[in-house]
Design a protein around this motif. Structure first.
Motif, PDB file in Angstrom:
ATOM      1  N   UNK A   1       0.836  -1.197   0.000  1.00  0.00           N
ATOM      2  CA  UNK A   1       0.000   0.000   0.000  1.00  0.00           C
ATOM      3  C   UNK A   1       0.876   1.254   0.000  1.00  0.00           C
ATOM      4  N   UNK A   2       0.275   2.359  -0.385  1.00  0.00           N
ATOM      5  CA  UNK A   2       0.980   3.639  -0.384  1.00  0.00           C
ATOM      6  C   UNK A   2       0.756   4.358   0.935  1.00  0.00           C
ATOM      7  N   UNK A   3       1.775   5.065   1.373  1.00  0.00           N
ATOM      8  CA  UNK A   3       1.617   6.080   2.414  1.00  0.00           C
ATOM      9  C   UNK A   3       2.231   7.345   1.829  1.00  0.00           C
ATOM     10  N   UNK A   4       3.157   7.997   2.515  1.00  0.00           N
ATOM     11  CA  UNK A   4       3.781   9.170   1.902  1.00  0.00           C
ATOM     12  C   UNK A   4       4.649   8.777   0.702  1.00  0.00           C
ATOM     13  N   UNK A   5       5.016   7.511   0.622  1.00  0.00           N
ATOM     14  CA  UNK A   5       5.745   6.983  -0.530  1.00  0.00           C
ATOM     15  C   UNK A   5       4.947   5.824  -1.124  1.00  0.00           C
ATOM     16  N   UNK A   6       5.143   5.564  -2.412  1.00  0.00           N
ATOM     17  CA  UNK A   6       4.464   4.433  -3.055  1.00  0.00           C
ATOM     18  C   UNK A   6       5.014   3.119  -2.524  1.00  0.00           C
ATOM     19  N   UNK A   7       4.130   2.164  -2.364  1.00  0.00           N
ATOM     20  CA  UNK A   7       4.491   0.797  -1.976  1.00  0.00           C
ATOM     21  C   UNK A   7       5.374   0.771  -0.722  1.00  0.00           C
ATOM     22  N   UNK A   8       4.953   1.513   0.292  1.00  0.00           N
ATOM     23  CA  UNK A   8       5.787   1.585   1.489  1.00  0.00           C
ATOM     24  C   UNK A   8       5.008   1.314   2.767  1.00  0.00           C
ATOM     25  N   UNK A   9       3.789   0.770   2.662  1.00  0.00           N
ATOM     26  CA  UNK A   9       2.986   0.502   3.856  1.00  0.00           C
ATOM     27  C   UNK A   9       2.388  -0.900   3.773  1.00  0.00           C
TER      28      UNK A   9
END
Length: 159
Positions: free
Chosen positions: A55-63
């Protein structure tokens, strides 16, 4: 063990037209259990599932699903343990039903122990289920347990 993980906007499972489970944003996970799988394989996959950055958070694919506090819907699916013999499917690698049911139950328990148990849902083991998935992305990945790479040579898919 093999997991087919789909990032979903929503997903549900019904048996005989009766809604069993429904989730919003999160993951729908198809779970295949082979006769080679161990408790260590199951724990490995739980850790990978909960920590995979899908999932995305402040960065793509980092959650992860845990980071986002999303839900997980698990569906047992022995057909993931298929092999082709010519053009026919064979399922001789699948774990025997009662042992598989126990392993699947352990998988769900471990997920609930490692995450918020109120966010873990499943279908009905061994039942004919209708699974509705609204894929998000779409994002679909697979994760195999370490025992998948240790199968005897004659167990490798044949064409």
């Amino acid at each position: 063990m093999k997991l087919v993980i789909q990032r979903v906007a929503e997903a549900s499972v019904s048996v005989d037209s009766q809604l069993i489970s429904k989730i919003g944003k999160g993951l729908c996970v198809l779970v295949g259990i082979s006769k080679y799988d161990t408790h260590e394989d199951m724990k490995y996959l739980v850790r990978k599932l909960l920590n995979a950055r899908l999932f995305d958070n402040e960065k793509k694919w980092n959650a992860s699903v845990k980071d986002k506090q999303y839900e997980i819907l698990c569906i047992s699916q022995f057909t993931l343990c298929y092999q082709f013999k010519s053009n026919k499917l064979t399922f001789h690698r699948a774990m025997e039903t009662e042992k598989s049911k126990e392993m699947y139950g352990n998988f769900l328990s471990e997920l609930r122990n490692q995450y918020d148990s109120s966010k873990i849902f499943d279908g009905v083991f061994g039942a004919y289920m209708d699974v509705c998935i609204k894929n998000d992305g779409p994002v679909t990945i697979t994760i195999d347990s370490p025992s998948e790479s240790k199968k005897p040579d004659e167990e490798i898919n044949q064409s």
